[in-house]
Design a protein around this motif. Structure first.
Motif, PDB file in Angstrom:
ATOM      1  N   ARG A  25       0.514  -1.224   0.129  1.00 41.06           N
ATOM      2  CA  ARG A  25      -0.308   0.286   0.085  1.00 41.06           C
ATOM      3  C   ARG A  25       1.367   0.954  -0.138  1.00 41.06           C
ATOM      4  NH1 ARG A  25      -3.551  -2.805   3.633  1.00 41.06           N
ATOM      5  NH2 ARG A  25      -2.687  -1.474   5.273  1.00 41.06           N
ATOM      6  N   GLU A  26       1.953   1.386   0.820  1.00 44.63           N
ATOM      7  CA  GLU A  26       2.895   1.892   0.674  1.00 44.63           C
ATOM      8  C   GLU A  26       3.456   2.210  -0.024  1.00 44.63           C
ATOM      9  OE1 GLU A  26       4.136   5.498   2.245  1.00 44.63           O
ATOM     10  OE2 GLU A  26       2.406   4.294   3.322  1.00 44.63           O
ATOM     11  N   ALA A  27       3.742   1.745  -1.129  1.00 38.15           N
ATOM     12  CA  ALA A  27       4.473   1.558  -2.624  1.00 38.15           C
ATOM     13  C   ALA A  27       3.872   2.375  -3.206  1.00 38.15           C
ATOM     14  CB  ALA A  27       4.531   0.246  -3.376  1.00 38.15           C
ATOM     15  N   ARG A  28       2.511   1.983  -3.368  1.00 41.27           N
ATOM     16  CA  ARG A  28       1.619   2.984  -4.245  1.00 41.27           C
ATOM     17  C   ARG A  28       1.174   3.800  -4.574  1.00 41.27           C
ATOM     18  NH1 ARG A  28      -1.464   2.296  -9.283  1.00 41.27           N
ATOM     19  NH2 ARG A  28      -2.796   4.542  -8.533  1.00 41.27           N
ATOM     20  N   ARG A  29       0.934   4.551  -2.512  1.00 39.42           N
ATOM     21  CA  ARG A  29       1.344   5.716  -2.691  1.00 39.42           C
ATOM     22  C   ARG A  29       2.221   6.350  -2.799  1.00 39.42           C
ATOM     23  NH1 ARG A  29       0.240   4.435   2.767  1.00 39.42           N
ATOM     24  NH2 ARG A  29      -1.659   4.009   2.897  1.00 39.42           N
ATOM     25  N   THR A  30       3.766   5.588  -2.957  1.00 39.39           N
ATOM     26  CA  THR A  30       4.911   6.348  -3.477  1.00 39.39           C
ATOM     27  C   THR A  30       5.108   6.971  -4.851  1.00 39.39           C
ATOM     28  OG1 THR A  30       6.153   5.797  -1.691  1.00 39.39           O
ATOM     29  CG2 THR A  30       6.645   6.121  -3.657  1.00 39.39           C
ATOM     30  N   VAL A  31       4.401   5.714  -5.515  1.00 41.92           N
ATOM     31  CA  VAL A  31       4.178   6.102  -7.042  1.00 41.92           C
ATOM     32  C   VAL A  31       3.369   7.366  -7.344  1.00 41.92           C
ATOM     33  CG1 VAL A  31       5.462   4.515  -8.238  1.00 41.92           C
ATOM     34  CG2 VAL A  31       2.911   4.476  -7.420  1.00 41.92           C
ATOM     35  N   GLU A  32       1.351   7.306  -6.814  1.00 45.53           N
ATOM     36  CA  GLU A  32       1.164   7.724  -7.009  1.00 45.53           C
ATOM     37  C   GLU A  32       1.262   9.716  -6.219  1.00 45.53           C
ATOM     38  OE1 GLU A  32      -2.052   7.165  -4.559  1.00 45.53           O
ATOM     39  OE2 GLU A  32      -2.302   5.607  -5.592  1.00 45.53           O
ATOM     40  N   GLN A  33       3.112  10.193  -5.261  1.00 51.55           N
ATOM     41  CA  GLN A  33       2.879  11.040  -5.025  1.00 51.55           C
ATOM     42  C   GLN A  33       4.221  11.265  -6.260  1.00 51.55           C
ATOM     43  OE1 GLN A  33       4.891  10.954  -1.813  1.00 51.55           O
ATOM     44  NE2 GLN A  33       2.376  10.696  -0.284  1.00 51.55           N
ATOM     45  N   LEU A  34       4.839  10.252  -6.683  1.00 43.40           N
ATOM     46  CA  LEU A  34       6.004  10.790  -7.919  1.00 43.40           C
ATOM     47  C   LEU A  34       5.263  10.960  -9.047  1.00 43.40           C
ATOM     48  CD1 LEU A  34       8.718  10.361  -8.397  1.00 43.40           C
ATOM     49  CD2 LEU A  34       8.883   8.348  -8.946  1.00 43.40           C
ATOM     50  N   PHE A  35       3.887  10.206  -9.570  1.00 42.61           N
ATOM     51  CA  PHE A  35       3.443  10.880 -10.559  1.00 42.61           C
ATOM     52  C   PHE A  35       2.281  11.226 -10.512  1.00 42.61           C
ATOM     53  CE2 PHE A  35       6.324   7.415 -11.222  1.00 42.61           C
ATOM     54  CZ  PHE A  35       7.438   7.143 -12.111  1.00 42.61           C
ATOM     55  N   SER A  36       1.877  12.420  -9.595  1.00 44.33           N
ATOM     56  CA  SER A  36       0.537  12.637  -9.902  1.00 44.33           C
ATOM     57  C   SER A  36       0.574  14.192 -10.436  1.00 44.33           C
ATOM     58  CB  SER A  36       0.640  13.968  -8.276  1.00 44.33           C
ATOM     59  OG  SER A  36       1.770  14.385  -8.282  1.00 44.33           O
ATOM     60  N   LEU A  37      -0.844  14.586 -10.988  1.00 42.99           N
ATOM     61  CA  LEU A  37      -0.837  15.236 -12.081  1.00 42.99           C
ATOM     62  C   LEU A  37       0.122  15.894 -11.853  1.00 42.99           C
ATOM     63  CD1 LEU A  37      -4.420  15.011 -12.094  1.00 42.99           C
ATOM     64  CD2 LEU A  37      -2.324  13.914 -13.804  1.00 42.99           C
ATOM     65  N   GLN A  38      -0.199  16.973 -10.612  1.00 44.23           N
ATOM     66  CA  GLN A  38       1.158  18.418 -10.523  1.00 44.23           C
ATOM     67  C   GLN A  38       2.818  18.085 -10.610  1.00 44.23           C
ATOM     68  OE1 GLN A  38      -1.002  16.515  -8.032  1.00 44.23           O
ATOM     69  NE2 GLN A  38      -2.914  18.174  -7.260  1.00 44.23           N
ATOM     70  N   ALA A  39       2.953  16.781 -10.343  1.00 46.59           N
ATOM     71  CA  ALA A  39       4.535  16.428 -10.579  1.00 46.59           C
ATOM     72  C   ALA A  39       4.497  16.665 -11.876  1.00 46.59           C
ATOM     73  CB  ALA A  39       4.522  15.244  -9.494  1.00 46.59           C
ATOM     74  N   LEU A  40       3.402  15.505 -12.902  1.00 41.50           N
ATOM     75  CA  LEU A  40       3.476  16.174 -14.263  1.00 41.50           C
ATOM     76  C   LEU A  40       3.813  17.133 -14.914  1.00 41.50           C
ATOM     77  CD1 LEU A  40       1.458  12.309 -14.923  1.00 41.50           C
ATOM     78  CD2 LEU A  40       4.124  12.962 -15.141  1.00 41.50           C
ATOM     79  N   ARG A  41       2.932  17.166 -14.386  1.00 37.93           N
ATOM     80  CA  ARG A  41       2.273  19.335 -14.900  1.00 37.93           C
ATOM     81  C   ARG A  41       3.489  19.708 -15.101  1.00 37.93           C
ATOM     82  NH1 ARG A  41      -0.205  20.465 -19.136  1.00 37.93           N
ATOM     83  NH2 ARG A  41       1.567  21.076 -19.991  1.00 37.93           N
ATOM     84  N   ARG A  42       4.792  19.801 -13.859  1.00 37.74           N
ATOM     85  CA  ARG A  42       5.861  20.548 -13.889  1.00 37.74           C
ATOM     86  C   ARG A  42       6.783  20.075 -14.902  1.00 37.74           C
ATOM     87  NH1 ARG A  42       4.524  20.053  -7.866  1.00 37.74           N
ATOM     88  NH2 ARG A  42       6.278  18.454  -7.937  1.00 37.74           N
ATOM     89  N   ARG A  43       6.917  18.851 -14.301  1.00 39.61           N
ATOM     90  CA  ARG A  43       7.724  18.603 -15.855  1.00 39.61           C
ATOM     91  C   ARG A  43       7.670  18.454 -17.219  1.00 39.61           C
ATOM     92  NH1 ARG A  43       7.178  13.041 -11.866  1.00 39.61           N
ATOM     93  NH2 ARG A  43       7.857  13.906 -10.453  1.00 39.61           N
ATOM     94  N   LEU A  44       6.495  18.301 -17.487  1.00 35.98           N
ATOM     95  CA  LEU A  44       5.661  18.687 -18.741  1.00 35.98           C
ATOM     96  C   LEU A  44       5.849  20.252 -19.619  1.00 35.98           C
ATOM     97  CD1 LEU A  44       2.795  16.658 -19.522  1.00 35.98           C
ATOM     98  CD2 LEU A  44       5.143  16.215 -19.695  1.00 35.98           C
ATOM     99  N   ASP A  45       5.921  21.448 -18.622  1.00 32.71           N
ATOM    100  CA  ASP A  45       5.679  22.728 -18.349  1.00 32.71           C
ATOM    101  C   ASP A  45       7.293  22.783 -18.961  1.00 32.71           C
ATOM    102  OD1 ASP A  45       2.873  23.185 -17.945  1.00 32.71           O
ATOM    103  OD2 ASP A  45       3.578  24.174 -15.731  1.00 32.71           O
ATOM    104  N   PHE A  46       8.445  21.759 -18.557  1.00 33.10           N
ATOM    105  CA  PHE A  46      10.084  22.231 -18.617  1.00 33.10           C
ATOM    106  C   PHE A  46       9.605  22.268 -20.307  1.00 33.10           C
ATOM    107  CE2 PHE A  46      13.315  20.186 -20.328  1.00 33.10           C
ATOM    108  CZ  PHE A  46      14.474  21.121 -19.996  1.00 33.10           C
ATOM    109  N   TYR A  47       8.994  21.555 -20.775  1.00 30.41           N
ATOM    110  CA  TYR A  47       9.305  21.364 -22.909  1.00 30.41           C
ATOM    111  C   TYR A  47       8.355  22.044 -23.112  1.00 30.41           C
ATOM    112  CZ  TYR A  47      11.154  16.662 -21.078  1.00 30.41           C
ATOM    113  OH  TYR A  47      12.252  16.108 -20.604  1.00 30.41           O
ATOM    114  N   LEU A  48       7.649  22.612 -22.642  1.00 28.08           N
ATOM    115  CA  LEU A  48       6.192  23.499 -23.772  1.00 28.08           C
ATOM    116  C   LEU A  48       7.286  24.910 -23.247  1.00 28.08           C
ATOM    117  CD1 LEU A  48       3.359  21.828 -22.189  1.00 28.08           C
ATOM    118  CD2 LEU A  48       4.278  22.016 -24.526  1.00 28.08           C
ATOM    119  N   HIS A  49       7.756  25.589 -22.196  1.00 28.34           N
ATOM    120  CA  HIS A  49       8.042  26.521 -22.569  1.00 28.34           C
ATOM    121  C   HIS A  49       9.040  27.001 -24.006  1.00 28.34           C
ATOM    122  CE1 HIS A  49      12.316  27.028 -20.825  1.00 28.34           C
ATOM    123  NE2 HIS A  49      11.623  26.076 -20.116  1.00 28.34           N
TER     124      HIS A  49
END
Length: 320
Positions: free
Chosen positions: A296-320
């Protein structure tokens, strides 16, 4: 316009999968094109995705914008000198070879391309190489990898998933596997055909070729995911996070990019020696409650690592 470049040689390669997942994510906000930099491009990938080959005679070439190279580079090619200059040049560097960084970041004067921006895929890799660059974990669609209840009556099942190459397997794992089988553990290894002559046939041993099952189908058949590679050191370890997304406790060698995200005994386990690995696996075999808690904690970890907010920050790097 964003152009993504990769060799696209292996449908199961981490670099290839990373490029295709980045393509999926970026396509929601921008026009994105895929380019094969290798003459040995996979026919299977060419059929599944709109991958183009660079052709100067047909003028089928990138036409400016942002050029993103993932596990590939433009060196020893003629076409970069003849096509439109990119507005930005980004290298997603996913190996440990400093010479490749030197090759891909030093621009010949005649090329007149902008300075390369470097993206690394783990803090572990950044520490090992001692280079500057932003760190973006390799993107994973974790909704493809969901926890599933174990089938009733199934024996305790340990498994791993990788490419079927010698550098992905550690020599010390063969005696460990033999001991586990002798102790009643069922063992499933996808990408394990190289072990066929090294492990005796056993009713609870299943060796599968790479790609037999999609990762999201294979991983939920396990109770624990085990991973240690041979000469290959994982800069990130995509499959480890896919296993964690499936709610599996992962037991991994401590030397790899994934180790930065595993808190020993909480969301997974790290080991140095085969003896340590064997003890951890014995504890997990004996304690279903521990497996469930850590999973359960493993699943929680990846949910934080690949959350929509985290992905958005990374994608913005390529889009600016």
């Amino acid at each position: 316009m964003i152009h993504l470049f990769n060799g696209f040689q292996n449908p199961f390669g981490g670099s290839d999968l990373e490029t295709l997942e980045l393509y999926r994510l970026l396509s929601a906000d921008s026009e994105v094109r895929l380019w094969a930099t290798s003459s040995r491009v996979s026919g299977e990938l060419m059929r599944q995705f709109p991958i183009r080959r660079v052709s100067l005679p047909k003028w089928n070439v990138p036409d400016g914008g942002t050029y993103v190279f993932l596990g590939a580079h433009w060196r020893n090619k003629i076409w970069p000198y003849l096509i439109p200059r990119p507005r930005r040049l980004i290298y997603v560097f996913n190996t440990f070879h400093p010479k490749v960084i030197a090759l891909t970041t030093r621009m010949p004067l005649m090329l007149n391309w902008p300075d390369a921006e470097l993206v690394l895929i783990s803090d572990f890799q950044k520490r090992m190489l001692q280079v500057d660059g932003v760190v973006h974990p390799s993107p994973i669609d974790i909704e493809r990898f969901l926890p599933q209840p174990a089938k009733p009556g199934r024996p305790f099942t340990l498994g791993r998933l990788s490419r079927d190459t010698p550098d992905k397997h550690h020599a010390d794992d063969v005696p460990l596997y033999e001991a586990l089988l002798a102790g009643g553990v069922a063992l499933r290894i996808q990408g394990g055909m190289l072990l066929k002559d090294r492990l005796k046939p056993h009713s609870q041993l299943e060796l599968l070729p790479q790609g037999r099952f999609a990762a999201e189908e294979f991983l939920p058949t396990l109770d624990v995911f085990y991973y240690r590679s041979g000469s290959h050191v994982e800069t990130f370890g995509r499959v480890v996070f896919e296993a964690m997304a499936c709610g599996l406790p992962v037991v991994c060698h401590s030397h790899g990019g994934y180790a930065d995200h595993i808190r020993h005994g909480e969301n997974g386990f790290l080991f140095e020696t085969t003896q340590q690995a064997g003890q951890i696996l014995a504890d997990l075999q004996a304690d279903p409650g521990l497996r469930a808690t850590v999973g359960r904690e493993a699943r929680r970890t990846v949910e934080q690592l690949f959350s929509l907010q985290a992905l958005r920050r990374r994608l913005d790097f390529y889009l600016h």
